[in-house]
Design a protein around this motif. Structure first.
Motif, PDB file in Angstrom:
ATOM      1  N   ASN A  78      15.727 -17.644  18.477  1.00  0.00           N
ATOM      2  CA  ASN A  78      15.718 -16.384  17.730  1.00  0.00           C
ATOM      3  C   ASN A  78      14.761 -16.393  16.540  1.00  0.00           C
ATOM      4  N   THR A  79      14.023 -17.469  16.345  1.00  0.00           N
ATOM      5  CA  THR A  79      13.083 -17.528  15.222  1.00  0.00           C
ATOM      6  C   THR A  79      11.899 -16.604  15.489  1.00  0.00           C
ATOM      7  N   SER A  80      11.626 -15.720  14.531  1.00  0.00           N
ATOM      8  CA  SER A  80      10.525 -14.762  14.672  1.00  0.00           C
ATOM      9  C   SER A  80       9.255 -15.305  14.032  1.00  0.00           C
ATOM     10  N   SER A  81       8.158 -14.628  14.286  1.00  0.00           N
ATOM     11  CA  SER A  81       6.881 -15.026  13.677  1.00  0.00           C
ATOM     12  C   SER A  81       6.938 -14.881  12.164  1.00  0.00           C
ATOM     13  N   ASP A  82       7.632 -13.839  11.690  1.00  0.00           N
ATOM     14  CA  ASP A  82       7.763 -13.642  10.241  1.00  0.00           C
ATOM     15  C   ASP A  82       8.520 -14.798   9.601  1.00  0.00           C
ATOM     16  N   THR A  83       9.597 -15.239  10.249  1.00  0.00           N
ATOM     17  CA  THR A  83      10.383 -16.355   9.733  1.00  0.00           C
ATOM     18  C   THR A  83       9.574 -17.641   9.735  1.00  0.00           C
ATOM     19  N   LEU A  84       8.800 -17.841  10.790  1.00  0.00           N
ATOM     20  CA  LEU A  84       7.951 -19.035  10.888  1.00  0.00           C
ATOM     21  C   LEU A  84       6.933 -19.066   9.755  1.00  0.00           C
ATOM     22  N   ARG A  85       6.269 -17.932   9.517  1.00  0.00           N
ATOM     23  CA  ARG A  85       5.273 -17.875   8.447  1.00  0.00           C
ATOM     24  C   ARG A  85       5.912 -18.081   7.082  1.00  0.00           C
ATOM     25  N   ALA A  86       7.081 -17.506   6.883  1.00  0.00           N
ATOM     26  CA  ALA A  86       7.773 -17.645   5.597  1.00  0.00           C
ATOM     27  C   ALA A  86       8.139 -19.100   5.328  1.00  0.00           C
ATOM     28  N   ALA A  87       8.525 -19.831   6.372  1.00  0.00           N
ATOM     29  CA  ALA A  87       8.924 -21.227   6.209  1.00  0.00           C
ATOM     30  C   ALA A  87       7.754 -22.110   5.796  1.00  0.00           C
ATOM     31  N   PHE A  88       6.554 -21.759   6.244  1.00  0.00           N
ATOM     32  CA  PHE A  88       5.383 -22.593   5.953  1.00  0.00           C
ATOM     33  C   PHE A  88       4.518 -22.049   4.822  1.00  0.00           C
ATOM     34  N   SER A  89       4.860 -20.887   4.297  1.00  0.00           N
ATOM     35  CA  SER A  89       4.051 -20.280   3.233  1.00  0.00           C
ATOM     36  C   SER A  89       4.116 -21.057   1.924  1.00  0.00           C
ATOM     37  N   GLU A  90       5.129 -21.918   1.764  1.00  0.00           N
ATOM     38  CA  GLU A  90       5.258 -22.699   0.525  1.00  0.00           C
ATOM     39  C   GLU A  90       4.096 -23.670   0.328  1.00  0.00           C
ATOM     40  N   HIS A  91       3.375 -23.972   1.410  1.00  0.00           N
ATOM     41  CA  HIS A  91       2.289 -24.936   1.313  1.00  0.00           C
ATOM     42  C   HIS A  91       0.931 -24.296   1.027  1.00  0.00           C
ATOM     43  N   GLY A  92       0.860 -22.975   1.112  1.00  0.00           N
ATOM     44  CA  GLY A  92      -0.413 -22.326   0.835  1.00  0.00           C
ATOM     45  C   GLY A  92      -0.585 -21.044   1.632  1.00  0.00           C
ATOM     46  N   GLU A  93      -1.710 -20.383   1.404  1.00  0.00           N
ATOM     47  CA  GLU A  93      -1.989 -19.097   2.056  1.00  0.00           C
ATOM     48  C   GLU A  93      -2.197 -19.279   3.563  1.00  0.00           C
ATOM     49  N   LYS A 117      -5.413 -21.006   5.423  1.00  0.00           N
ATOM     50  CA  LYS A 117      -6.748 -20.615   4.977  1.00  0.00           C
ATOM     51  C   LYS A 117      -7.551 -21.828   4.546  1.00  0.00           C
ATOM     52  N   TYR A 118      -6.849 -22.826   3.972  1.00  0.00           N
ATOM     53  CA  TYR A 118      -7.535 -24.025   3.484  1.00  0.00           C
ATOM     54  C   TYR A 118      -6.926 -25.285   4.095  1.00  0.00           C
ATOM     55  N   MET A 119      -7.763 -26.272   4.338  1.00  0.00           N
ATOM     56  CA  MET A 119      -7.319 -27.513   4.959  1.00  0.00           C
ATOM     57  C   MET A 119      -6.307 -28.253   4.100  1.00  0.00           C
ATOM     58  N   GLU A 120      -6.423 -28.150   2.768  1.00  0.00           N
ATOM     59  CA  GLU A 120      -5.506 -28.876   1.896  1.00  0.00           C
ATOM     60  C   GLU A 120      -4.067 -28.398   2.078  1.00  0.00           C
ATOM     61  N   SER A 121      -3.882 -27.117   2.429  1.00  0.00           N
ATOM     62  CA  SER A 121      -2.533 -26.604   2.699  1.00  0.00           C
ATOM     63  C   SER A 121      -1.953 -27.270   3.936  1.00  0.00           C
ATOM     64  N   THR A 122      -2.787 -27.466   4.950  1.00  0.00           N
ATOM     65  CA  THR A 122      -2.358 -28.149   6.164  1.00  0.00           C
ATOM     66  C   THR A 122      -1.938 -29.579   5.851  1.00  0.00           C
ATOM     67  N   GLN A 123      -2.706 -30.234   5.004  1.00  0.00           N
ATOM     68  CA  GLN A 123      -2.379 -31.607   4.623  1.00  0.00           C
ATOM     69  C   GLN A 123      -1.049 -31.678   3.891  1.00  0.00           C
ATOM     70  N   HIS A 124      -0.782 -30.702   3.024  1.00  0.00           N
ATOM     71  CA  HIS A 124       0.493 -30.655   2.315  1.00  0.00           C
ATOM     72  C   HIS A 124       1.648 -30.499   3.304  1.00  0.00           C
ATOM     73  N   ALA A 125       1.473 -29.622   4.292  1.00  0.00           N
ATOM     74  CA  ALA A 125       2.523 -29.388   5.280  1.00  0.00           C
ATOM     75  C   ALA A 125       2.797 -30.642   6.110  1.00  0.00           C
ATOM     76  N   LEU A 126       1.758 -31.393   6.416  1.00  0.00           N
ATOM     77  CA  LEU A 126       1.909 -32.589   7.249  1.00  0.00           C
ATOM     78  C   LEU A 126       2.586 -33.743   6.512  1.00  0.00           C
ATOM     79  N   ARG A 127       2.649 -33.664   5.186  1.00  0.00           N
ATOM     80  CA  ARG A 127       3.333 -34.713   4.428  1.00  0.00           C
ATOM     81  C   ARG A 127       4.844 -34.638   4.637  1.00  0.00           C
ATOM     82  N   ALA A 128       5.336 -33.459   5.013  1.00  0.00           N
ATOM     83  CA  ALA A 128       6.757 -33.280   5.335  1.00  0.00           C
ATOM     84  C   ALA A 128       6.818 -32.492   6.637  1.00  0.00           C
ATOM     85  N   PRO A 129       6.500 -33.142   7.762  1.00  0.00           N
ATOM     86  CA  PRO A 129       6.340 -32.424   9.040  1.00  0.00           C
ATOM     87  C   PRO A 129       7.596 -31.803   9.619  1.00  0.00           C
ATOM     88  N   SER A 130       8.773 -32.267   9.199  1.00  0.00           N
ATOM     89  CA  SER A 130      10.029 -31.710   9.709  1.00  0.00           C
ATOM     90  C   SER A 130      10.558 -30.645   8.761  1.00  0.00           C
TER      91      SER A 130
END
Length: 227
Positions: A78-93, A117-130
């Motif tokens: 039941n997870t929507s695209s909006d919920t998915l984006r909201a969960a990962f928005s803490e790491h960047g745009e 938008k930026y690679m550094e946001s991806t790196q932040h997200a990967l530091r806590a992948p779960s």
């Protein structure tokens, strides 16, 4: 030689020091023999001293989407695209983010993608992948790695446990909390029916290490709402 180097002497503003300016070709000839670690150290040092160079590095690093796109698996049905984006928005745009749905049934396939938008946001997200999303522990890695990302470094079959005989009232949060005492969990959830969203009486837990999985198997205390 002077044509190749293309030097020119300028007066430094205010202090009268001479500054030697080299052509791009000459600088390339100096940099070409250097090893990658040397180049990384040099650019990191210059970037920390000069903001304009730091911005240039940031722009070049983020130019290719392959460095900015995450594959997220283990999503609740039941997870929507909006919920998915909201969960990962803490790491960047976020530039783009969506859950993938089956074309025939219209139901979620349990995974999605996030492009920052930026690679550094991806790196932040990967530091806590779960990440716990809608009661399920989803896990992410670079999309270019697919399912063979960080999990490929360890034997998945030894780290992933099947948990059977669960009571219908046992939630994914309860399951993760119960088994989390044995070690860090990479991914895990109760299995739910796609149509009714009711528990199917079993679930899975994937530990980050084989040692933690063995501890869970050897633990005599296994009464978590079992039927």
């Amino acid at each position: 030689m002077e044509d190749v180097k293309k030097r020119k002497i300028e007066e430094a503003s205010g202090n009268g020091e001479e500054i030697l300016t080299y052509s791009e070709d000459h600088l390339r000839s100096l940099l070409d023999p250097l090893a990658k670690p040397q180049l990384v150290d040099l650019l990191a040092k210059l970037g920390s001293q000069y903001p304009s160079i730091a911005e240039e590095i940031k722009g070049v690093a983020s130019a290719d989407p392959v460095h900015r796109k995450l594959f997220v698996r283990g999503l609740a049905w039941n997870t929507s695209s909006d919920t998915l984006r909201a969960a990962f928005s803490e790491h960047g745009e976020i530039e783009e983010g969506a859950v993938i749905y089956d074309k025939a049934s219209g139901k979620s396939r349990g995974y999605g993608f996030i492009t920052y938008k930026y690679m550094e946001s991806t790196q932040h997200a990967l530091r806590a992948p779960s990440k716990l999303i809608d009661g399920r522990l989803a896990v992410c890695n670079l999309a270019c790695e697919g399912l063979s990302g960080t999990s490929a470094t360890l034997d998945l079959t030894q780290r992933k446990l099947y948990i059977g005989g669960l009571s219908p009232n046992v939630t994914s949060e309860m399951l993760l909390h119960f088994f989390g005492r044995h070690g860090d969990i990479e991914e895990g959830s109760v299995a739910y029916d796609k149509d009714t969203n009711e528990s199917r009486g079993f679930g899975f837990v994937t530990f980050r290490t084989v040692e933690a999985a063995k501890k869970a198997i050897d633990d005599p205390q296994k009464t978590l709402g079992v039927t």
